[in-house]
Design an enzyme around this catalytic site. Structure first.
Site, PDB file in Angstrom:
ATOM      1  N   ARG A 178       0.879  -1.363  -0.074  1.00  0.00           N
ATOM      2  CA  ARG A 178       0.012  -0.065   0.011  1.00  0.00           C
ATOM      3  C   ARG A 178       0.990   1.283  -0.129  1.00  0.00           C
ATOM      4  O   ARG A 178       0.675   2.194  -0.619  1.00  0.00           O
ATOM      5  CB  ARG A 178      -1.271  -0.029   1.089  1.00  0.00           C
ATOM      6  CG  ARG A 178      -2.058  -0.990   0.863  1.00  0.00           C
ATOM      7  CD  ARG A 178      -2.807  -1.139   2.362  1.00  0.00           C
ATOM      8  NE  ARG A 178      -3.324   0.125   2.628  1.00  0.00           N
ATOM      9  CZ  ARG A 178      -3.377   0.447   4.230  1.00  0.00           C
ATOM     10  NH1 ARG A 178      -2.901  -0.214   4.985  1.00  0.00           N
ATOM     11  NH2 ARG A 178      -3.922   1.457   4.426  1.00  0.00           N
ATOM     12  N   SER A 193      -5.808  -2.783   8.817  1.00  0.00           N
ATOM     13  CA  SER A 193      -4.468  -2.860   8.919  1.00  0.00           C
ATOM     14  C   SER A 193      -4.183  -2.567  10.442  1.00  0.00           C
ATOM     15  O   SER A 193      -3.606  -3.460  11.062  1.00  0.00           O
ATOM     16  CB  SER A 193      -3.694  -1.805   7.918  1.00  0.00           C
ATOM     17  OG  SER A 193      -2.359  -1.664   8.388  1.00  0.00           O
ATOM     18  N   LYS A 197      -3.164  -6.043  13.502  1.00  0.00           N
ATOM     19  CA  LYS A 197      -1.752  -5.961  14.319  1.00  0.00           C
ATOM     20  C   LYS A 197      -2.246  -5.782  15.779  1.00  0.00           C
ATOM     21  O   LYS A 197      -1.723  -6.308  16.738  1.00  0.00           O
ATOM     22  CB  LYS A 197      -0.727  -5.468  13.769  1.00  0.00           C
ATOM     23  CG  LYS A 197      -0.754  -4.021  13.430  1.00  0.00           C
ATOM     24  CD  LYS A 197       0.443  -3.379  12.682  1.00  0.00           C
ATOM     25  CE  LYS A 197       0.324  -2.061  12.110  1.00  0.00           C
ATOM     26  NZ  LYS A 197      -0.404  -1.833  11.052  1.00  0.00           N
TER      27      LYS A 197
HETATM   28  N1  URA Z   1      -1.113   2.707  10.360  1.00  0.00           N
HETATM   29  C1  URA Z   1      -1.231   1.312  10.122  1.00  0.00           C
HETATM   30  O1  URA Z   1      -0.590   0.517  10.873  1.00  0.00           O
HETATM   31  N2  URA Z   1      -1.925   1.011   8.917  1.00  0.00           N
HETATM   32  C2  URA Z   1      -2.311   2.071   8.230  1.00  0.00           C
HETATM   33  O2  URA Z   1      -3.070   1.607   7.172  1.00  0.00           O
HETATM   34  C3  URA Z   1      -2.345   3.315   8.534  1.00  0.00           C
HETATM   35  C4  URA Z   1      -1.465   3.765   9.521  1.00  0.00           C
END
Ligand code: URA
Length: 451
Positions: A178, A193, A197
């Site tokens: 990305r 995203s 995590k």
């Molecule tokens: N931080 C992230 O971890 N992912 C994103 O897509 C944008 C900011």
């Protein structure tokens, strides 16, 4: 939660690309199959890049966003940190320019007895990344195997690592793709995203710093609030306590933009100094982390506690301990000249007198990427030394010929490009600008609850 084992008979990437392109809703099984195939290396970057662009342009339903988040979360291990007898809290930012708060917050909150298991990212688009900043500390290892991540966390109360083959591997690949394909600015992709995590970290609570303004991915407060709500809902669905602060990103945070330069500013804050806006935001975010982690009974008390941890040097001591445990050189804390330094400096000067009235903040981040502080292609490495030091911020008076910013560079050609961009993006007006934008615009806690 979506069953991670959902399968699609005869899955073909081209089918899900065309379906998303045509604005039709994908099933959770289709999304799961795409994420699994990409993580396993069975679908090439170019097909996933095409799908990502279709998702940016067409948007995603709540069900698709949930399916994507769940598939990305279960692409790797979900940590069980129940062996740690303390509360586990993390913070994540949606990305900004000069946004270095994570490096202050992890040791600061750990110094209050809360565990901070932080999985971060690299630079994304025009924004800087925590991992790139940490790697400017000589020797610092951001690729911790799971066992080591656990050990560092248990020993010092905080650990900072990247997405790995074990934790959030799907985000590791999608994030890098990305970054260089113009597919960051989607609330749905950002939500998946970040939350995939963060939910893999084994935390109880999460503070989200959702940026709004010209340097954010979500430029308007309405779009930032939408993203915040999406992430808070996702956290709730997964049984976590999540608070989102909408914070200002209409000008860079602090004065330094660039990896090693930002680490230097982090050290200043950990020494109880540093620029007001950066220190104030760190204290605000830390206070919410302490509050969610039950280390204080209210946010105001959390702010006092955070300030004391900075002024007493306890937060700095934690940072030193974490750097040592992650193989970095802790001597940078006593002598920041040990951080990588660019070979040259040049000032960007004001062409008229007046007041700095605004920044095209995204362009400041882009100027840093152009200097080599970020990536234009996936394979690029970053130059840790380059960046920009602002000499003026919004509202300050300036005379023609005075420096507005200083560029730290290693290539004349790149410095010339960055200088042109910076000259255009710092706006000077004859009148002093009106009321300052607040540092914190809104706090969003759960459905409809905002203040
Ligand atoms: N931080 C992230 O971890 N992912 C994103 O897509 C944008 C900011």
């Amino acid at each position: 939660m979506t069953a991670p084992s959902a399968t699609v008979e005869n899955f073909r990437a081209i089918d899900v690309i065309r379906k998303k392109r045509d604005g039709r809703e994908l099933s959770s099984a289709e999304i799961g199959a795409l994420v699994r195939a990409y993580t396993d290396g069975k679908v090439p970057d170019y097909q996933v890049a095409a799908w990502l662009m279709a998702a940016v342009l067409r948007g995603m339903s709540r069900a698709e966003t949930a399916a994507l988040t769940d598939a990305m979360l279960h692409s790797g291990e979900v940590l069980d940190l129940s062996f740690l007898p303390v509360n586990k809290v993390d913070k994540h930012s949606t990305g900004g320019v000069g946004d270095k708060t994570s490096l202050v917050l992890a040791p600061l909150v750990a110094a209050a007895g809360i565990a901070v298991p932080m999985i971060s990212g690299r630079g994304l688009g025009h924004t800087g990344g925590t991992l790139d900043k940490l790697e400017s500390i000589p020797g610092f290892n951001v690729n911790l195997p799971l066992a080591k991540f656990r050990r560092v966390l248990e020993t010092c109360g905080c650990a900072m690592t990247g997405q790995t083959a074990e934790i959030a591997p799907a985000d590791r690949k999608l994030y890098a793709l990305r970054d260089v394909t113009g597919t960051v600015e989607s609330p749905y992709l950002i939500c998946a995203s970040i939350m995939s995590k963060k939910m893999a970290e084994g935390i109880d609570s999460l503070v989200l710093d959702v940026k709004t303004g010209s340097g954010a991915f979500m430029k308007t407060e309405k779009d930032a609030a939408f993203l915040a709500q999406l992430m808070v809902e996702t956290g709730q669905r997964m049984g976590k306590n999540v608070v989102a602060l909408l914070t200002d990103m209409d000008q860079p945070l602090g004065l330094m933009v660039g990896n090693a330069l930002e680490v230097k500013e982090v050290i200043d804050v950990l020494r109880g100094a540093g620029p007001d806006d950066l220190r104030d935001l760190c204290i605000e975010l830390a206070a919410w982390m302490l509050y969610l982690g039950k280390a204080c009974s209210g946010v105001e008390e959390g702010k006092q506690q955070s300030l004391q941890l900075l002024q007493s040097g306890k937060a700095l001591d934690k940072f030193r301990q974490m750097i040592e445990l992650q193989s970095g050189d802790p001597r940078v804390l006593d002598d920041p000249r040990r951080l990588p330094q660019a070979n040259h400096r040049v000032d960007v000067k004001a062409t008229s007198s007046g007041y700095v009235s605004s920044f095209a903040c995204e362009q400041v981040g882009t100027a840093c990427v152009i200097l080599g502080g970020g990536r234009e292609r996936k394979e690029d490495s970053v130059d840790p030394a380059v960046g920009i030091v602002l000499q003026k911020k919004v509202g300050q008076p300036v005379s023609a010929g005075e420096p507005l910013a200083t560029i730290h560079y290693n290539s004349e050609a790149l410095a010339a490009r960055a200088s042109r961009l910076l000259t255009e993006c710092i706006v000077i007006s004859a009148e002093r600008p009106g009321v300052n934008r607040p540092l914190v615009h809104q706090v969003i806690r759960s459905s409809g609850e905002a203040n």
